[in-house]
Each structure stands twice: as C-alpha cells, then as structure tokens.
Design an enzyme around this catalytic site. Structure first.
Site, mmCIF file in Angstrom:
data_model
loop_
_atom_site.group_PDB
_atom_site.id
_atom_site.type_symbol
_atom_site.label_atom_id
_atom_site.label_comp_id
_atom_site.label_asym_id
_atom_site.label_seq_id
_atom_site.Cartn_x
_atom_site.Cartn_y
_atom_site.Cartn_z
ATOM 1 N N VAL A 158 0.850 -1.152 -0.018
ATOM 2 C CA VAL A 158 -0.111 0.063 0.005
ATOM 3 C C VAL A 158 0.808 1.331 0.033
ATOM 4 C CG1 VAL A 158 -1.693 1.248 1.051
ATOM 5 C CG2 VAL A 158 -1.973 -1.175 1.031
ATOM 6 N N CYS A 159 1.882 1.301 0.903
ATOM 7 C CA CYS A 159 2.928 2.407 0.758
ATOM 8 C C CYS A 159 3.630 2.521 -0.632
ATOM 9 C CB CYS A 159 3.831 2.004 1.939
ATOM 10 S SG CYS A 159 3.260 2.271 3.529
ATOM 11 N N GLY A 160 3.915 1.432 -1.098
ATOM 12 C CA GLY A 160 4.553 1.788 -2.433
ATOM 13 C C GLY A 160 3.673 2.231 -3.269
ATOM 14 N N LEU A 186 3.286 5.734 -2.825
ATOM 15 C CA LEU A 186 4.427 6.740 -3.298
ATOM 16 C C LEU A 186 4.303 6.641 -4.848
ATOM 17 C CD1 LEU A 186 7.019 7.968 -2.177
ATOM 18 C CD2 LEU A 186 7.972 5.874 -2.312
#
Length: 148
Positions: free
Chosen positions: A43-45, A48
């Site tokens: 999710v963070c990727g 970003l």
C-alpha cells in the site's frame, strides 16, 4: 493528533542521503507531510508511486517513515521517486510522535497526511485505516483550496 489550525511541530529529518530536511515552520510554499507506515510495503509503495505519477502543484511534498536512511534510499531508487523520503528512524518515531500519529504497538506511523500552510499551521489533514491508501486527488483538492 495534531489538528487543523494547530501549529505543526518543526523538526529536521534526514533524507535518503542523510541531509537534514526541515518539516514544519514558516516556508515560502505550503508543505504536504505524508506519513507512510513501512517502506517496501504494497500500500505504501502504491501511494508513493501515485505521488510521483501525479506531482502536486503548489506545495512541497515530503514522505516520512520510521525506516532507516539506507532502506529509504534503496526504496526510493526502486520506485524512482522524486519526492524527499525522510527517515524518522532515530530517535525512533520522534516526528510521528510529535504529530500524534506514532503507533507504539507497531513502531510505525499511522497512515496520516498533514497540509501545512506558509506559516506552518495545519490547514488540512487526513488519516486512513491500516491498509487503505489515501487519494492524491484529495491532496490536490486540499492544496487548491489553500492556495486558491
């Protein structure tokens, strides 16, 4: 959690090369502070990559995690990021704690974003549950409302 109309904490955090970057305080442009729980996570990727694919106009963007500088450098190179990745690794979670978004159980920041105006005051914020990505479109709307 730091709330809308609160003055945001003023901190310096190292970027992927160890260079200090100021978060908060008086600036020439608004600053979007995006807390990401974990480098290299799905999710963070995605969040970003969305920030890189749809750059914001009218605000400086920084992404903050509790990962060490070297991990963020590798992640940034892998993702081809153009926004500063800042390490809140040591003292561990100091920035996340100052903004009121450190999850003590995981040692990572909650998925939270703060838009700071030119004076370092929180103009807008959002927090998403674990595993739920935030929308770059929402960031655009908040920046547009702030900068007119």
């Amino acid at each position: 959690m730091v709330a809308v109309a609160d003055r945001a904490p003023v901190l310096e955090l190292p970027d992927t090369h160890g260079t200090p970057v100021r978060v908060g305080g008086v600036r020439t442009r608004p600053q979007l502070v995006v807390f990401l729980p974990f480098a290299f996570s799905r999710v963070c990727g995605g969040e970003l990559r969305d920030l890189v694919a749809e750059p914001l106009v009218g605000a400086d963007v920084v992404a903050v995690t509790c990962d060490p500088v070297f991990a963020l450098r590798a992640w940034g190179e892998q993702e081809g990021v153009s926004v500063p990745l800042l390490s809140d690794f040591w003292p561990h979670g100091r920035a996340a704690r100052a903004f009121g978004v450190l999850d003590d159980a995981s040692g990572a920041p909650q998925r939270a974003t703060f838009l700071l105006d030119d004076d370092g005051v929180v103009a807008w914020s959002v927090r998403s549950p674990a595993g739920v990505a935030r929308s770059v479109a929402d960031y655009r709307t908040a920046v547009a409302a702030l900068t007119g």
